[in-house]
Write a protein that holds these residues in place. Structure first.
Motif, PDB file in Angstrom:
ATOM      1  N   GLU A 109       0.863  -1.172   0.000  1.00 11.04           N
ATOM      2  CA  GLU A 109       0.000   0.000   0.000  1.00 11.04           C
ATOM      3  C   GLU A 109       0.904   1.227   0.000  1.00 11.04           C
ATOM      4  O   GLU A 109       1.687   1.423   0.925  1.00 11.04           O
ATOM      5  N   LEU A 110       0.808   2.005  -1.049  1.00 11.97           N
ATOM      6  CA  LEU A 110       1.735   3.133  -1.176  1.00 11.97           C
ATOM      7  C   LEU A 110       1.025   4.463  -0.954  1.00 11.97           C
ATOM      8  O   LEU A 110       1.530   5.351  -0.257  1.00 11.97           O
ATOM      9  N   LEU A 111      -0.151   4.591  -1.579  1.00 11.17           N
ATOM     10  CA  LEU A 111      -0.864   5.864  -1.560  1.00 11.17           C
ATOM     11  C   LEU A 111      -1.784   5.922  -0.338  1.00 11.17           C
ATOM     12  O   LEU A 111      -2.976   5.636  -0.430  1.00 11.17           O
ATOM     13  N   THR A 112      -1.231   6.290   0.816  1.00  7.91           N
ATOM     14  CA  THR A 112      -2.049   6.329   2.032  1.00  7.91           C
ATOM     15  C   THR A 112      -2.371   7.783   2.407  1.00  7.91           C
ATOM     16  O   THR A 112      -1.612   8.700   2.075  1.00  7.91           O
ATOM     17  N   LYS A 113      -3.477   7.948   3.128  1.00  6.06           N
ATOM     18  CA  LYS A 113      -3.917   9.291   3.570  1.00  6.06           C
ATOM     19  C   LYS A 113      -2.876   9.931   4.482  1.00  6.06           C
ATOM     20  O   LYS A 113      -2.722  11.140   4.504  1.00  6.06           O
ATOM     21  N   GLU A 114      -2.149   9.091   5.247  1.00  5.82           N
ATOM     22  CA  GLU A 114      -1.153   9.622   6.180  1.00  5.82           C
ATOM     23  C   GLU A 114       0.001  10.259   5.410  1.00  5.82           C
ATOM     24  O   GLU A 114       0.456  11.341   5.736  1.00  5.82           O
ATOM     25  N   LYS A 115       0.449   9.564   4.367  1.00  2.00           N
ATOM     26  CA  LYS A 115       1.626  10.059   3.624  1.00  2.00           C
ATOM     27  C   LYS A 115       1.247  11.059   2.545  1.00  2.00           C
ATOM     28  O   LYS A 115       2.029  11.972   2.232  1.00  2.00           O
ATOM     29  N   PHE A 116       0.088  10.852   1.921  1.00  3.10           N
ATOM     30  CA  PHE A 116      -0.288  11.690   0.768  1.00  3.10           C
ATOM     31  C   PHE A 116      -1.724  12.205   0.917  1.00  3.10           C
ATOM     32  O   PHE A 116      -2.605  11.829   0.121  1.00  3.10           O
ATOM     33  N   PRO A 117      -1.967  13.088   1.912  1.00  4.13           N
ATOM     34  CA  PRO A 117      -3.354  13.527   2.137  1.00  4.13           C
ATOM     35  C   PRO A 117      -3.976  14.249   0.941  1.00  4.13           C
ATOM     36  O   PRO A 117      -5.129  14.001   0.597  1.00  4.13           O
TER      37      PRO A 117
END
Ligand SMILES: N[C@@H](CCC(=O)N[C@@H](CS)C(=O)NCC(=O)O)C(=O)O
Length: 220
Positions: A175-183
């Motif tokens: 999982e790369l595109l997470t809300k934590e890293k890329f809001p």
């Protein structure tokens, strides 16, 4: 009518074909979709895209236009109906072309590299993809879409990030595109996928997942 002379040689699961379908729908142009089998390329595809032999190919009044980003510009310049895909101002147009190219030349290869690699090489590919997604995250600051308040060239070019990226990485358990890293990017994905034209045009996630699962099984 010009609309009746529009054909698209494409593949339903192709991120590039979908770009063209979105643009045609934004402009309200009706078209005939001619599905292609890439494992057995049609004489029509080979005739109209002899250089790359790839979909999509747009045929307008029998004349071929190849390469999805080129086709998007052709559509924008040919049909003034509907919203503009590129901005009017030359500087903003060049910026849109720059970011669309960045997605194709940097983001797509980095994400495909994650799928193809293992171990240390995969870690490096994840790092590289993260760096490119961070660049896009920063580009979105203060904006709803890459095109501003409305979707434009870069958003359409970003189809891959909005849907295909998650599908491909789910198949390798990452999982790369997470809300934590890329809001901002995640907000963009939600807003983009919720636009009515996008929703009605992009494939259903589960079907795309099943398609790539079977494709990867065949190629492994
Ligand atoms: N740069 C091209 C890429 C098109 C592309 O890679 N199409 C794939 C399908 S997603 C294809 O036709 N592949 C056939 C092949 O590589 O032989 C574009 O933007 O149109």
């Amino acid at each position: 009518m010009a609309d009746q002379e529009v054909k698209l040689l494409g593949v339903w699961a192709s991120v590039f074909s979908k770009r063209v379908e979105i643009a045609l729908k934004m402009k309200g142009i009706s078209y005939e979709f001619v599905a292609q089998d890439l494992s057995n390329k049609s004489p029509e595809l080979l005739e109209f895209n002899p250089v790359h032999k790839k979909v999509p190919v747009l045929l307008h009044k029998g004349k071929p236009v190849c390469e999805s980003l080129v086709i998007l510009e052709y559509i924008d310049e040919t049909w003034k109906s509907g919203p503009s895909i590129l901005p009017e101002d030359p500087y903003s147009r060049s910026a849109a072309r720059f970011w669309a190219k960045f997605i194709d030349e940097k983001c797509h290869p980095a994400i495909f590299k994650i799928r193809r690699s293992q171990g240390e090489e995969r870690e490096k590919a994840i790092e590289e993809a993260t760096e490119h997604l961070t660049t896009l995250e920063n580009e979105l600051k203060g904006k709803r879409f890459f095109g501003g308040d409305e979707i434009g060239l870069v958003d359409i070019a970003g189809n891959f990030i909005a849907l295909w990226l998650g599908v491909l990485l789910e198949l390798v358990g990452i999982e790369l595109l997470t809300k934590e890293k890329f809001p901002k990017l995640c907000e963009w994905v939600d807003d983009y996928l919720n636009c009515s034209i996008i929703k009605e045009t992009l494939p259903v996630r589960e079907e795309l997942l099943a398609f790539f699962q079977s494709l990867f099984q065949q190629s492994n």
